[in-house]
Design a protein around this motif. Structure first.
Motif, PDB file in Angstrom:
ATOM      1  N   VAL A 154       0.838  -1.207   0.000  1.00 50.14           N
ATOM      2  CA  VAL A 154       0.000   0.000   0.000  1.00 50.14           C
ATOM      3  C   VAL A 154       0.869   1.251   0.000  1.00 50.14           C
ATOM      4  O   VAL A 154       0.581   2.225  -0.708  1.00 50.14           O
ATOM      5  N   LYS A 155       1.957   1.230   0.769  1.00 51.72           N
ATOM      6  CA  LYS A 155       2.846   2.392   0.846  1.00 51.72           C
ATOM      7  C   LYS A 155       3.480   2.693  -0.509  1.00 51.72           C
ATOM      8  O   LYS A 155       3.557   3.852  -0.924  1.00 51.72           O
ATOM      9  N   VAL A 156       3.927   1.652  -1.191  1.00 54.03           N
ATOM     10  CA  VAL A 156       4.538   1.848  -2.507  1.00 54.03           C
ATOM     11  C   VAL A 156       3.509   2.367  -3.503  1.00 54.03           C
ATOM     12  O   VAL A 156       3.810   3.232  -4.340  1.00 54.03           O
ATOM     13  N   LYS A 157       2.278   1.852  -3.435  1.00 56.64           N
ATOM     14  CA  LYS A 157       1.226   2.338  -4.327  1.00 56.64           C
ATOM     15  C   LYS A 157       0.922   3.810  -4.085  1.00 56.64           C
ATOM     16  O   LYS A 157       0.607   4.547  -5.026  1.00 56.64           O
ATOM     17  N   GLN A 158       1.017   4.236  -2.843  1.00 60.58           N
ATOM     18  CA  GLN A 158       0.721   5.626  -2.496  1.00 60.58           C
ATOM     19  C   GLN A 158       1.884   6.565  -2.791  1.00 60.58           C
ATOM     20  O   GLN A 158       1.658   7.750  -3.042  1.00 60.58           O
ATOM     21  N   THR A 159       3.110   6.049  -2.721  1.00 56.93           N
ATOM     22  CA  THR A 159       4.281   6.920  -2.860  1.00 56.93           C
ATOM     23  C   THR A 159       5.188   6.451  -4.002  1.00 56.93           C
ATOM     24  O   THR A 159       4.935   6.745  -5.154  1.00 56.93           O
ATOM     25  N   HIS A 160       6.238   5.706  -3.658  1.00 61.08           N
ATOM     26  CA  HIS A 160       7.260   5.325  -4.640  1.00 61.08           C
ATOM     27  C   HIS A 160       7.888   4.013  -4.196  1.00 61.08           C
ATOM     28  O   HIS A 160       7.824   3.630  -3.020  1.00 61.08           O
ATOM     29  N   ILE A 161       8.530   3.335  -5.129  1.00 58.63           N
ATOM     30  CA  ILE A 161       9.159   2.058  -4.834  1.00 58.63           C
ATOM     31  C   ILE A 161      10.259   2.206  -3.789  1.00 58.63           C
ATOM     32  O   ILE A 161      10.609   1.235  -3.094  1.00 58.63           O
TER      33      ILE A 161
ATOM     34  N   ASN B  88       1.417   0.544  14.007  1.00 54.49           N
ATOM     35  CA  ASN B  88       2.623   0.715  13.196  1.00 54.49           C
ATOM     36  C   ASN B  88       2.283   0.930  11.724  1.00 54.49           C
ATOM     37  O   ASN B  88       2.867   1.796  11.054  1.00 54.49           O
ATOM     38  N   ALA B  89       1.352   0.129  11.213  1.00 52.84           N
ATOM     39  CA  ALA B  89       0.954   0.277   9.818  1.00 52.84           C
ATOM     40  C   ALA B  89       0.323   1.641   9.570  1.00 52.84           C
ATOM     41  O   ALA B  89       0.607   2.298   8.556  1.00 52.84           O
ATOM     42  N   TYR B  90      -0.527   2.076  10.479  1.00 56.85           N
ATOM     43  CA  TYR B  90      -1.187   3.379  10.315  1.00 56.85           C
ATOM     44  C   TYR B  90      -0.171   4.509  10.284  1.00 56.85           C
ATOM     45  O   TYR B  90      -0.240   5.396   9.416  1.00 56.85           O
ATOM     46  N   GLN B  91       0.773   4.494  11.198  1.00 56.90           N
ATOM     47  CA  GLN B  91       1.765   5.575  11.255  1.00 56.90           C
ATOM     48  C   GLN B  91       2.635   5.600  10.007  1.00 56.90           C
ATOM     49  O   GLN B  91       2.948   6.673   9.479  1.00 56.90           O
ATOM     50  N   MET B  92       3.011   4.439   9.530  1.00 58.25           N
ATOM     51  CA  MET B  92       3.836   4.392   8.326  1.00 58.25           C
ATOM     52  C   MET B  92       3.062   4.865   7.093  1.00 58.25           C
ATOM     53  O   MET B  92       3.613   5.571   6.240  1.00 58.25           O
ATOM     54  N   LEU B  93       1.799   4.516   7.011  1.00 57.68           N
ATOM     55  CA  LEU B  93       1.012   4.875   5.830  1.00 57.68           C
ATOM     56  C   LEU B  93       0.609   6.341   5.806  1.00 57.68           C
ATOM     57  O   LEU B  93       0.386   6.903   4.739  1.00 57.68           O
ATOM     58  N   ILE B  94       0.492   6.962   6.974  1.00 55.34           N
ATOM     59  CA  ILE B  94       0.036   8.351   7.004  1.00 55.34           C
ATOM     60  C   ILE B  94       1.193   9.348   7.042  1.00 55.34           C
ATOM     61  O   ILE B  94       0.995  10.542   6.806  1.00 55.34           O
ATOM     62  N   LEU B  95       2.397   8.886   7.314  1.00 58.07           N
ATOM     63  CA  LEU B  95       3.523   9.803   7.494  1.00 58.07           C
ATOM     64  C   LEU B  95       3.753  10.684   6.280  1.00 58.07           C
ATOM     65  O   LEU B  95       3.903  11.903   6.400  1.00 58.07           O
ATOM     66  N   HIS B  96       3.791  10.082   5.087  1.00 61.22           N
ATOM     67  CA  HIS B  96       4.098  10.876   3.896  1.00 61.22           C
ATOM     68  C   HIS B  96       3.020  11.920   3.613  1.00 61.22           C
ATOM     69  O   HIS B  96       3.304  12.974   3.054  1.00 61.22           O
ATOM     70  N   LYS B  97       1.782  11.640   4.018  1.00 60.44           N
ATOM     71  CA  LYS B  97       0.715  12.610   3.807  1.00 60.44           C
ATOM     72  C   LYS B  97       0.915  13.830   4.689  1.00 60.44           C
ATOM     73  O   LYS B  97       0.716  14.969   4.249  1.00 60.44           O
TER      74      LYS B  97
END
Length: 210
Positions: free
Chosen positions: A131-138, A179-188
């Motif tokens: 999900v993180k890669v889909k939202q940001t970058h490889i 942990n998953a939530y924090q990692m996924l929302i950080l870039h936003k």
């Protein structure tokens, strides 16, 4: 990240930890066939679950900010490719540690539960990284896997010492959610602040061109 955004991350992570603990505790209660003595005991049980989830969330956030500091230092010490290799090696070692260390040093008892725990952490890490890669970058793949596996493994050391499967489940599931939530929302949170700071400069360039 300014103070307002950090506060948003803080209280939303608290809610996710509390909700995860409530759901996990109630499911375990139903599976084990446990019952409470009346409404008062049930409400007290819910309150204990809620408080435990809040504490798990705080513990998760401590690990997250420790990871951010470690990542910042790693980028300063190692070259980009070198830091990625270090993270991959540490991730593999942490996963093997969770799955097989006590299997070899724990005596006669089989540690199938440790293997299951390692596979659970790995599955959560892979889904989060996807999900993180889909939202940001490889480029976010290795850091996400490192945080979700290596940092989570460090955070679960305390509960693994208790050596009770029910306690491990109750702690690890809300911890993985936080942990998953924090990692996924950080870039936003970071990207929004950077975009706002860059917006006046962009406007001035357009105005000068006009």
């Amino acid at each position: 990240m300014n103070l307002r955004r950090w506060f948003f991350l803080f209280w939303t992570a608290l809610l996710i930890g509390a909700a995860g603990a409530l759901a996990t505790g109630l499911i375990m209660m139903l599976v084990n066939g446990e019952k409470t003595n009346g409404i008062a005991d049930f409400m007290l049980y819910l309150l204990i679950l809620f408080g435990s989830g809040v504490m798990i969330s705080v513990y998760s956030q401590m690990g997250f900010f420790a990871y951010l500091i470690l990542n910042y230092m790693g980028k300063g010490v190692f070259p980009k490719r070198g830091w990625q290799i270090v993270q991959i090696v540490l991730t593999v070692l942490a996963l093997l540690d969770v799955m097989f260390l006590r299997l070899f040093v724990g005596g006669e008892r089989e540690r199938i539960s440790d293997i299951v725990l390692g596979l659970l952490i790995l599955a959560a890490a892979v889904v989060t990284a996807y999900v993180k890669v889909k939202q940001t970058h490889i480029s976010a793949l290795v850091p996400t896997l490192f945080f979700m596996i290596a940092v989570t493994a460090v955070e679960t050391i305390g509960v693994l010492r208790i050596d009770v499967n029910a306690a491990t489940i109750f702690i690890v599931l809300p911890l993985l959610l936080c942990n998953a939530y924090q990692m996924l929302i950080l870039h936003k949170l970071v990207d929004n602040s950077e975009e706002r700071s860059a917006e006046p400069a962009g406007k001035s360039i357009k105005e000068s061109r006009a």
